[in-house]
Design a protein around this motif. Structure first.
Motif, PDB file in Angstrom:
ATOM      1  N   ALA A   2       3.879   1.708   8.019  1.00 39.17           N
ATOM      2  CA  ALA A   2       4.096   0.373   7.485  1.00 39.17           C
ATOM      3  C   ALA A   2       3.767   0.333   5.995  1.00 39.17           C
ATOM      4  O   ALA A   2       2.846   0.997   5.527  1.00 39.17           O
ATOM      5  N   ILE A   3       4.540  -0.453   5.258  1.00 43.50           N
ATOM      6  CA  ILE A   3       4.275  -0.659   3.844  1.00 43.50           C
ATOM      7  C   ILE A   3       3.026  -1.522   3.708  1.00 43.50           C
ATOM      8  O   ILE A   3       2.911  -2.575   4.323  1.00 43.50           O
ATOM      9  N   ARG A   4       2.082  -1.075   2.890  1.00 39.30           N
ATOM     10  CA  ARG A   4       0.807  -1.763   2.731  1.00 39.30           C
ATOM     11  C   ARG A   4       0.896  -2.748   1.565  1.00 39.30           C
ATOM     12  O   ARG A   4       1.288  -2.377   0.461  1.00 39.30           O
ATOM     13  N   VAL A   5       0.519  -3.999   1.824  1.00 37.82           N
ATOM     14  CA  VAL A   5       0.707  -5.061   0.845  1.00 37.82           C
ATOM     15  C   VAL A   5      -0.585  -5.856   0.676  1.00 37.82           C
ATOM     16  O   VAL A   5      -1.305  -6.107   1.650  1.00 37.82           O
ATOM     17  N   LEU A   6      -0.866  -6.260  -0.557  1.00 40.53           N
ATOM     18  CA  LEU A   6      -1.938  -7.215  -0.831  1.00 40.53           C
ATOM     19  C   LEU A   6      -1.307  -8.450  -1.452  1.00 40.53           C
ATOM     20  O   LEU A   6      -0.400  -8.327  -2.295  1.00 40.53           O
ATOM     21  N   VAL A   7      -1.756  -9.635  -1.040  1.00 39.04           N
ATOM     22  CA  VAL A   7      -1.168 -10.896  -1.496  1.00 39.04           C
ATOM     23  C   VAL A   7      -2.190 -11.660  -2.323  1.00 39.04           C
ATOM     24  O   VAL A   7      -3.315 -11.894  -1.872  1.00 39.04           O
ATOM     25  N   ALA A   8      -1.813 -12.068  -3.539  1.00 41.17           N
ATOM     26  CA  ALA A   8      -2.709 -12.823  -4.413  1.00 41.17           C
ATOM     27  C   ALA A   8      -2.053 -14.131  -4.818  1.00 41.17           C
ATOM     28  O   ALA A   8      -1.016 -14.141  -5.496  1.00 41.17           O
ATOM     29  N   ASP A   9      -2.646 -15.235  -4.383  1.00 41.78           N
ATOM     30  CA  ASP A   9      -2.162 -16.577  -4.723  1.00 41.78           C
ATOM     31  C   ASP A   9      -3.321 -17.541  -4.567  1.00 41.78           C
ATOM     32  O   ASP A   9      -4.117 -17.405  -3.630  1.00 41.78           O
ATOM     33  N   ASP A  10      -3.433 -18.510  -5.473  1.00 42.54           N
ATOM     34  CA  ASP A  10      -4.580 -19.412  -5.415  1.00 42.54           C
ATOM     35  C   ASP A  10      -4.366 -20.629  -4.537  1.00 42.54           C
ATOM     36  O   ASP A  10      -5.264 -21.462  -4.402  1.00 42.54           O
ATOM     37  N   HIS A  11      -3.189 -20.754  -3.920  1.00 43.52           N
ATOM     38  CA  HIS A  11      -2.929 -21.850  -2.989  1.00 43.52           C
ATOM     39  C   HIS A  11      -3.039 -21.328  -1.556  1.00 43.52           C
ATOM     40  O   HIS A  11      -2.189 -20.537  -1.118  1.00 43.52           O
ATOM     41  N   PRO A  12      -4.070 -21.735  -0.817  1.00 49.14           N
ATOM     42  CA  PRO A  12      -4.337 -21.161   0.508  1.00 49.14           C
ATOM     43  C   PRO A  12      -3.152 -21.255   1.473  1.00 49.14           C
ATOM     44  O   PRO A  12      -2.844 -20.288   2.166  1.00 49.14           O
ATOM     45  N   MET A  13      -2.484 -22.410   1.543  1.00 51.80           N
ATOM     46  CA  MET A  13      -1.389 -22.567   2.499  1.00 51.80           C
ATOM     47  C   MET A  13      -0.244 -21.620   2.168  1.00 51.80           C
ATOM     48  O   MET A  13       0.335 -21.003   3.070  1.00 51.80           O
ATOM     49  N   TRP A  14       0.084 -21.497   0.892  1.00 51.67           N
ATOM     50  CA  TRP A  14       1.156 -20.580   0.484  1.00 51.67           C
ATOM     51  C   TRP A  14       0.752 -19.133   0.771  1.00 51.67           C
ATOM     52  O   TRP A  14       1.531 -18.359   1.317  1.00 51.67           O
ATOM     53  N   ARG A  15      -0.469 -18.780   0.387  1.00 52.35           N
ATOM     54  CA  ARG A  15      -0.951 -17.407   0.576  1.00 52.35           C
ATOM     55  C   ARG A  15      -0.924 -17.020   2.053  1.00 52.35           C
ATOM     56  O   ARG A  15      -0.478 -15.930   2.426  1.00 52.35           O
ATOM     57  N   GLU A  16      -1.396 -17.921   2.909  1.00 51.91           N
ATOM     58  CA  GLU A  16      -1.437 -17.634   4.346  1.00 51.91           C
ATOM     59  C   GLU A  16      -0.032 -17.546   4.933  1.00 51.91           C
ATOM     60  O   GLU A  16       0.226 -16.713   5.820  1.00 51.91           O
ATOM     61  N   ALA A  17       0.884 -18.368   4.434  1.00 49.31           N
ATOM     62  CA  ALA A  17       2.252 -18.320   4.940  1.00 49.31           C
ATOM     63  C   ALA A  17       2.939 -17.018   4.546  1.00 49.31           C
ATOM     64  O   ALA A  17       3.662 -16.413   5.352  1.00 49.31           O
ATOM     65  N   VAL A  18       2.725 -16.576   3.321  1.00 47.65           N
ATOM     66  CA  VAL A  18       3.293 -15.298   2.873  1.00 47.65           C
ATOM     67  C   VAL A  18       2.715 -14.147   3.693  1.00 47.65           C
ATOM     68  O   VAL A  18       3.445 -13.246   4.133  1.00 47.65           O
ATOM     69  N   GLU A  19       1.419 -14.183   3.906  1.00 44.14           N
ATOM     70  CA  GLU A  19       0.774 -13.151   4.710  1.00 44.14           C
ATOM     71  C   GLU A  19       1.371 -13.121   6.121  1.00 44.14           C
ATOM     72  O   GLU A  19       1.676 -12.045   6.662  1.00 44.14           O
ATOM     73  N   LYS A  20       1.558 -14.284   6.712  1.00 43.49           N
ATOM     74  CA  LYS A  20       2.121 -14.372   8.070  1.00 43.49           C
ATOM     75  C   LYS A  20       3.542 -13.801   8.109  1.00 43.49           C
ATOM     76  O   LYS A  20       3.898 -13.036   9.013  1.00 43.49           O
ATOM     77  N   ASP A  21       4.367 -14.150   7.112  1.00 43.85           N
ATOM     78  CA  ASP A  21       5.730 -13.627   7.057  1.00 43.85           C
ATOM     79  C   ASP A  21       5.739 -12.100   6.970  1.00 43.85           C
ATOM     80  O   ASP A  21       6.537 -11.425   7.632  1.00 43.85           O
ATOM     81  N   LEU A  22       4.859 -11.556   6.156  1.00 39.70           N
ATOM     82  CA  LEU A  22       4.806 -10.102   5.988  1.00 39.70           C
ATOM     83  C   LEU A  22       4.385  -9.406   7.280  1.00 39.70           C
ATOM     84  O   LEU A  22       4.991  -8.406   7.686  1.00 39.70           O
ATOM     85  N   ILE A  23       3.367  -9.933   7.927  1.00 39.68           N
ATOM     86  CA  ILE A  23       2.875  -9.317   9.168  1.00 39.68           C
ATOM     87  C   ILE A  23       3.951  -9.371  10.246  1.00 39.68           C
ATOM     88  O   ILE A  23       4.194  -8.380  10.952  1.00 39.68           O
ATOM     89  N   GLU A  24       4.611 -10.519  10.377  1.00 40.70           N
ATOM     90  CA  GLU A  24       5.657 -10.660  11.395  1.00 40.70           C
ATOM     91  C   GLU A  24       6.818  -9.706  11.141  1.00 40.70           C
ATOM     92  O   GLU A  24       7.502  -9.278  12.081  1.00 40.70           O
ATOM     93  N   ALA A  25       7.045  -9.347   9.868  1.00 37.74           N
ATOM     94  CA  ALA A  25       8.146  -8.450   9.519  1.00 37.74           C
ATOM     95  C   ALA A  25       7.749  -6.978   9.608  1.00 37.74           C
ATOM     96  O   ALA A  25       8.567  -6.094   9.334  1.00 37.74           O
ATOM     97  N   GLY A  26       6.483  -6.693   9.969  1.00 37.15           N
ATOM     98  CA  GLY A  26       6.062  -5.313  10.158  1.00 37.15           C
ATOM     99  C   GLY A  26       5.328  -4.682   9.001  1.00 37.15           C
ATOM    100  O   GLY A  26       5.019  -3.485   9.041  1.00 37.15           O
ATOM    101  N   PHE A  27       5.038  -5.470   7.961  1.00 35.97           N
ATOM    102  CA  PHE A  27       4.243  -4.943   6.856  1.00 35.97           C
ATOM    103  C   PHE A  27       2.762  -4.978   7.239  1.00 35.97           C
ATOM    104  O   PHE A  27       2.345  -5.768   8.086  1.00 35.97           O
ATOM    105  N   GLU A  28       1.971  -4.144   6.601  1.00 29.69           N
ATOM    106  CA  GLU A  28       0.528  -4.165   6.805  1.00 29.69           C
ATOM    107  C   GLU A  28      -0.131  -4.868   5.630  1.00 29.69           C
ATOM    108  O   GLU A  28      -0.101  -4.365   4.500  1.00 29.69           O
ATOM    109  N   VAL A  29      -0.700  -6.043   5.862  1.00 30.68           N
ATOM    110  CA  VAL A  29      -1.387  -6.773   4.808  1.00 30.68           C
ATOM    111  C   VAL A  29      -2.838  -6.282   4.754  1.00 30.68           C
ATOM    112  O   VAL A  29      -3.605  -6.506   5.693  1.00 30.68           O
ATOM    113  N   VAL A  30      -3.188  -5.613   3.673  1.00 35.91           N
ATOM    114  CA  VAL A  30      -4.514  -4.999   3.575  1.00 35.91           C
ATOM    115  C   VAL A  30      -5.553  -5.950   3.000  1.00 35.91           C
ATOM    116  O   VAL A  30      -6.748  -5.647   2.999  1.00 35.91           O
TER     117      VAL A  30
END
Length: 235
Positions: A2-30
């Protein structure tokens, strides 16, 4: 793997939604970060394949984070995901070394494809910023001193012209009637001949040599097309 990804955003709802999309698509959010300093520190610690980075963060800006990673010789590739499409913002962070730049109105599938492309070192931009980036490369190229260009084959030049517009390997393959792998091979061979590291540098080289202005190349913008706005509310 899996492609390893880190997400940086200061808006919690946006950050969590992006993280959720990545995980559901098979990426590894580190990991995730809510400010620029944390983004820099956690990326240096975890060395993900891709850092999805907001531009306007507390403590350190996105451009400062990219500069810090470059100074620390961290090879993580950075994809900017920002609400801003302002020329100054785009040009500044691309000069620092970001690989791609998306605005937050990009659709979910286009975003996920862009993350995967970024992990491969492909330059990806939403159409509204692609022209800004190529324009800046052209401006810089006029001030660069360059050695004579290495000899490229006719097909390598064809591929290079399309790379300069930001077209994906798949689109280049369809346009030229060759396989996706053949396009990849031509790009890798061209990178080796020119002693360049990635598609961002390759696009800049093509503009500098005037290849991007060839009449056979459509004026289409680079990167994933701008799709419907994601369900998450952009900044």
């Amino acid at each position: 793997m899996a492609i390893r990804v880190l997400v940086a955003d200061d808006h919690p709802m946006w950050r969590e939604a992006v993280e959720k999309d990545l995980i559901e698509a098979g990426f590894e959010v580190v990991g995730t970060a809510s400010d620029g300093r944390a983004a820099l520190e956690r990326t240096r610690a975890t060395r993900p394949d891709v850092l999805v980075l907001d531009l306007h963060l507390p403590l350190l800006s996105g451009a400062e984070v990219v500069r810090g990673l470059k100074d620390a010789q961290v090879e993580t590739r950075v994809l900017i995901l920002s609400a801003s499409g302002a020329a100054q913002d785009v040009v500044e962070v691309m000069k620092e070394g970001a690989v791609g730049y998306l605005v937050k109105s990009t659709g979910r599938e286009e975003f996920l494809q862009a993350v995967a492309a970024t992990s491969r070192g492909e330059a990806v931009f939403t159409p509204e910023v692609a022209g800004l980036v190529l324009g800046e490369y052209g401006r810089l190229a006029r001030h660069d001193s360059r050695e004579p260009a290495p000899e490229l084959t006719a097909r390598e030049k064809d591929v290079l012209r399309f790379v300069a517009t930001g077209m994906s390997y798949r689109d280049i393959a369809e346009t030229l009637g060759i396989s996706h792998r053949t396009v990849q091979n031509h790009v890798q061979n061209t990178l080796g001949k020119l002693q360049l590291n990635n598609r961002v540098q390759l696009a800049r080289y093509a503009v500098a040599q005037g290849l991007a202005q060839d009449d056979s190349v459509p004026g289409a913008a680079a990167g994933p097309s701008s799709g419907p706005a994601p369900t998450r509310a952009p900044r």
